[in-house]
Scaffold this motif. Sequence first.
Motif, PDB file in Angstrom:
ATOM      1  N   VAL A 188       0.874  -1.166   0.000  1.00  0.00           N
ATOM      2  CA  VAL A 188       0.000   0.000   0.000  1.00  0.00           C
ATOM      3  C   VAL A 188       0.912   1.215   0.000  1.00  0.00           C
ATOM      4  O   VAL A 188       2.001   1.179   0.579  1.00  0.00           O
ATOM      5  CB  VAL A 188      -0.921  -0.011   1.243  1.00  0.00           C
ATOM      6  N   ASN A 189       0.503   2.292  -0.677  1.00  0.00           N
ATOM      7  CA  ASN A 189       1.329   3.504  -0.759  1.00  0.00           C
ATOM      8  C   ASN A 189       1.947   3.840   0.589  1.00  0.00           C
ATOM      9  O   ASN A 189       1.285   3.785   1.613  1.00  0.00           O
ATOM     10  CB  ASN A 189       0.491   4.695  -1.246  1.00  0.00           C
ATOM     11  N   GLY A 190       3.212   4.185   0.566  1.00  0.00           N
ATOM     12  CA  GLY A 190       3.914   4.537   1.789  1.00  0.00           C
ATOM     13  C   GLY A 190       4.808   3.413   2.289  1.00  0.00           C
ATOM     14  O   GLY A 190       5.512   3.581   3.268  1.00  0.00           O
ATOM     15  N   GLY A 191       4.767   2.265   1.670  1.00  0.00           N
ATOM     16  CA  GLY A 191       5.666   1.182   2.038  1.00  0.00           C
ATOM     17  C   GLY A 191       5.100   0.171   3.011  1.00  0.00           C
ATOM     18  O   GLY A 191       5.600  -0.920   3.126  1.00  0.00           O
ATOM     19  N   GLN A 192       4.104   0.532   3.750  1.00  0.00           N
ATOM     20  CA  GLN A 192       3.468  -0.402   4.676  1.00  0.00           C
ATOM     21  C   GLN A 192       1.986  -0.132   4.628  1.00  0.00           C
ATOM     22  O   GLN A 192       1.582   0.995   4.414  1.00  0.00           O
ATOM     23  CB  GLN A 192       3.961  -0.204   6.111  1.00  0.00           C
ATOM     24  N   PRO A 193       1.127  -1.042   4.818  1.00  0.00           N
ATOM     25  CA  PRO A 193       1.421  -2.449   4.967  1.00  0.00           C
ATOM     26  C   PRO A 193       1.748  -3.075   3.624  1.00  0.00           C
ATOM     27  O   PRO A 193       1.485  -2.509   2.567  1.00  0.00           O
ATOM     28  CB  PRO A 193       0.136  -3.019   5.552  1.00  0.00           C
ATOM     29  N   GLY A 194       2.311  -4.235   3.669  1.00  0.00           N
ATOM     30  CA  GLY A 194       2.653  -4.946   2.455  1.00  0.00           C
ATOM     31  C   GLY A 194       2.854  -6.418   2.730  1.00  0.00           C
ATOM     32  O   GLY A 194       2.924  -6.848   3.876  1.00  0.00           O
ATOM     33  N   ILE A 195       2.965  -7.171   1.644  1.00  0.00           N
ATOM     34  CA  ILE A 195       3.188  -8.603   1.756  1.00  0.00           C
ATOM     35  C   ILE A 195       4.083  -9.020   0.602  1.00  0.00           C
ATOM     36  O   ILE A 195       3.933  -8.533  -0.516  1.00  0.00           O
ATOM     37  CB  ILE A 195       1.846  -9.367   1.758  1.00  0.00           C
ATOM     38  N   THR A 196       5.045  -9.868   0.899  1.00  0.00           N
ATOM     39  CA  THR A 196       5.931 -10.384  -0.132  1.00  0.00           C
ATOM     40  C   THR A 196       5.537 -11.832  -0.406  1.00  0.00           C
ATOM     41  O   THR A 196       5.418 -12.632   0.518  1.00  0.00           O
ATOM     42  CB  THR A 196       7.411 -10.305   0.297  1.00  0.00           C
ATOM     43  N   VAL A 229       4.125 -16.886   1.419  1.00  0.00           N
ATOM     44  CA  VAL A 229       4.351 -15.570   2.005  1.00  0.00           C
ATOM     45  C   VAL A 229       5.731 -15.612   2.638  1.00  0.00           C
ATOM     46  O   VAL A 229       6.040 -16.521   3.411  1.00  0.00           O
ATOM     47  CB  VAL A 229       3.276 -15.238   3.064  1.00  0.00           C
ATOM     48  N   VAL A 230       6.580 -14.645   2.254  1.00  0.00           N
ATOM     49  CA  VAL A 230       7.951 -14.616   2.755  1.00  0.00           C
ATOM     50  C   VAL A 230       8.245 -13.257   3.368  1.00  0.00           C
ATOM     51  O   VAL A 230       7.534 -12.282   3.144  1.00  0.00           O
ATOM     52  CB  VAL A 230       8.966 -14.947   1.633  1.00  0.00           C
ATOM     53  N   GLU A 231       9.320 -13.209   4.129  1.00  0.00           N
ATOM     54  CA  GLU A 231       9.735 -11.962   4.753  1.00  0.00           C
ATOM     55  C   GLU A 231      10.716 -11.234   3.853  1.00  0.00           C
ATOM     56  O   GLU A 231      11.469 -11.859   3.116  1.00  0.00           O
ATOM     57  CB  GLU A 231      10.399 -12.262   6.103  1.00  0.00           C
ATOM     58  N   GLY A 232      10.684  -9.916   3.895  1.00  0.00           N
ATOM     59  CA  GLY A 232      11.662  -9.123   3.164  1.00  0.00           C
ATOM     60  C   GLY A 232      11.116  -8.516   1.891  1.00  0.00           C
ATOM     61  O   GLY A 232       9.958  -8.687   1.539  1.00  0.00           O
ATOM     62  N   PRO A 233      11.997  -7.808   1.179  1.00  0.00           N
ATOM     63  CA  PRO A 233      11.583  -7.147  -0.068  1.00  0.00           C
ATOM     64  C   PRO A 233      11.425  -8.168  -1.188  1.00  0.00           C
ATOM     65  O   PRO A 233      11.937  -9.286  -1.113  1.00  0.00           O
ATOM     66  CB  PRO A 233      12.740  -6.194  -0.361  1.00  0.00           C
ATOM     67  N   GLY A 234      10.728  -7.764  -2.209  1.00  0.00           N
ATOM     68  CA  GLY A 234      10.594  -8.607  -3.397  1.00  0.00           C
ATOM     69  C   GLY A 234      11.532  -8.120  -4.485  1.00  0.00           C
ATOM     70  O   GLY A 234      12.064  -7.011  -4.404  1.00  0.00           O
ATOM     71  N   GLU A 235      11.721  -8.953  -5.494  1.00  0.00           N
ATOM     72  CA  GLU A 235      12.525  -8.532  -6.638  1.00  0.00           C
ATOM     73  C   GLU A 235      11.806  -7.418  -7.396  1.00  0.00           C
ATOM     74  O   GLU A 235      12.432  -6.567  -8.009  1.00  0.00           O
ATOM     75  CB  GLU A 235      12.758  -9.709  -7.578  1.00  0.00           C
ATOM     76  N   ALA A 236      10.487  -7.471  -7.358  1.00  0.00           N
ATOM     77  CA  ALA A 236       9.652  -6.412  -7.928  1.00  0.00           C
ATOM     78  C   ALA A 236       8.651  -6.012  -6.851  1.00  0.00           C
ATOM     79  O   ALA A 236       8.288  -6.815  -5.992  1.00  0.00           O
ATOM     80  CB  ALA A 236       8.914  -6.911  -9.163  1.00  0.00           C
ATOM     81  N   THR A 237       8.233  -4.770  -6.900  1.00  0.00           N
ATOM     82  CA  THR A 237       7.223  -4.273  -5.965  1.00  0.00           C
ATOM     83  C   THR A 237       6.100  -3.642  -6.771  1.00  0.00           C
ATOM     84  O   THR A 237       6.361  -2.840  -7.674  1.00  0.00           O
ATOM     85  CB  THR A 237       7.815  -3.220  -5.004  1.00  0.00           C
ATOM     86  N   ILE A 238       4.884  -4.024  -6.448  1.00  0.00           N
ATOM     87  CA  ILE A 238       3.708  -3.362  -7.014  1.00  0.00           C
ATOM     88  C   ILE A 238       3.090  -2.574  -5.879  1.00  0.00           C
ATOM     89  O   ILE A 238       2.740  -3.129  -4.842  1.00  0.00           O
ATOM     90  CB  ILE A 238       2.714  -4.378  -7.616  1.00  0.00           C
ATOM     91  N   ARG A 239       2.996  -1.259  -6.080  1.00  0.00           N
ATOM     92  CA  ARG A 239       2.553  -0.349  -5.015  1.00  0.00           C
ATOM     93  C   ARG A 239       1.344   0.427  -5.499  1.00  0.00           C
ATOM     94  O   ARG A 239       1.282   0.840  -6.658  1.00  0.00           O
ATOM     95  CB  ARG A 239       3.692   0.605  -4.673  1.00  0.00           C
ATOM     96  N   GLY A 240       0.389   0.628  -4.590  1.00  0.00           N
ATOM     97  CA  GLY A 240      -0.786   1.425  -4.914  1.00  0.00           C
ATOM     98  C   GLY A 240      -1.657   1.619  -3.698  1.00  0.00           C
ATOM     99  O   GLY A 240      -1.333   1.156  -2.600  1.00  0.00           O
ATOM    100  N   SER A 241      -2.760   2.295  -3.894  1.00  0.00           N
ATOM    101  CA  SER A 241      -3.702   2.523  -2.793  1.00  0.00           C
ATOM    102  C   SER A 241      -4.530   1.266  -2.570  1.00  0.00           C
ATOM    103  O   SER A 241      -4.606   0.381  -3.432  1.00  0.00           O
ATOM    104  CB  SER A 241      -4.628   3.696  -3.129  1.00  0.00           C
ATOM    105  N   LEU A 242      -5.166   1.188  -1.409  1.00  0.00           N
ATOM    106  CA  LEU A 242      -6.077   0.069  -1.137  1.00  0.00           C
ATOM    107  C   LEU A 242      -7.173   0.022  -2.200  1.00  0.00           C
ATOM    108  O   LEU A 242      -7.542  -1.048  -2.677  1.00  0.00           O
ATOM    109  CB  LEU A 242      -6.698   0.207   0.251  1.00  0.00           C
ATOM    110  N   ALA A 243      -7.671   1.195  -2.587  1.00  0.00           N
ATOM    111  CA  ALA A 243      -8.735   1.256  -3.595  1.00  0.00           C
ATOM    112  C   ALA A 243      -8.260   0.708  -4.940  1.00  0.00           C
ATOM    113  O   ALA A 243      -9.002   0.000  -5.625  1.00  0.00           O
ATOM    114  CB  ALA A 243      -9.228   2.696  -3.753  1.00  0.00           C
TER     115      ALA A 243
END
Length: 166
Positions: free
Chosen positions: A79-87, A97-111
């Motif tokens: 979610v925008n801002g870096g948290q919350p998120g799931i890898t 589900v793993v801990e840490g960053p992903g090789e790619a990140t898809i970021r956006g609003s909850l909506a």
Amino acid sequence: MAFSLPPIASLHSPLLEQSIAVLKEYLPSPTPLLDTIDRNVPVSFKQLVAEAPLNRLFAEALAEGEFDDFEGRTIRLEVNGGQPGITIGFWAGRLRVVEGPGEATIRGSLAAFKTLAERRQDPDQLFFQRRLVIEGDTELGLALKNLLDSLEWNLSPRRLLFLESV
């Protein structure tokens, strides 16, 4: 005299819709609360809660090998801002589900994520409008976006909770 609830059809009134719109506009964002929960929930609990529904949701595609190109790869949804998120990663035919960053990140609003999941808008439009953004290994992120767009999937809570067959 017995009390009875109004029929469901009458609950979809213009007044109710306007009230919900006002609440959505003026209620605080749930992101800070979700951020706090996300930071305090151990990965093992996230795995317990998220892995089975994810694998259930995509069971047919997993069985047909649709995710095989993602073997050993990780993608983070934030979610925008870096948290919350799931890898999420893919190993041995299962989404994990793993801990840490992903090789790619898809970021956006909850909506935006909700719109994507409910397939109410073409995913390409969400990215072109910058409502969803891919960072890191964009080729990996685009491959996942294209795969998800090509699949038929049902977000029914009954199905995700194993109350309905696949």
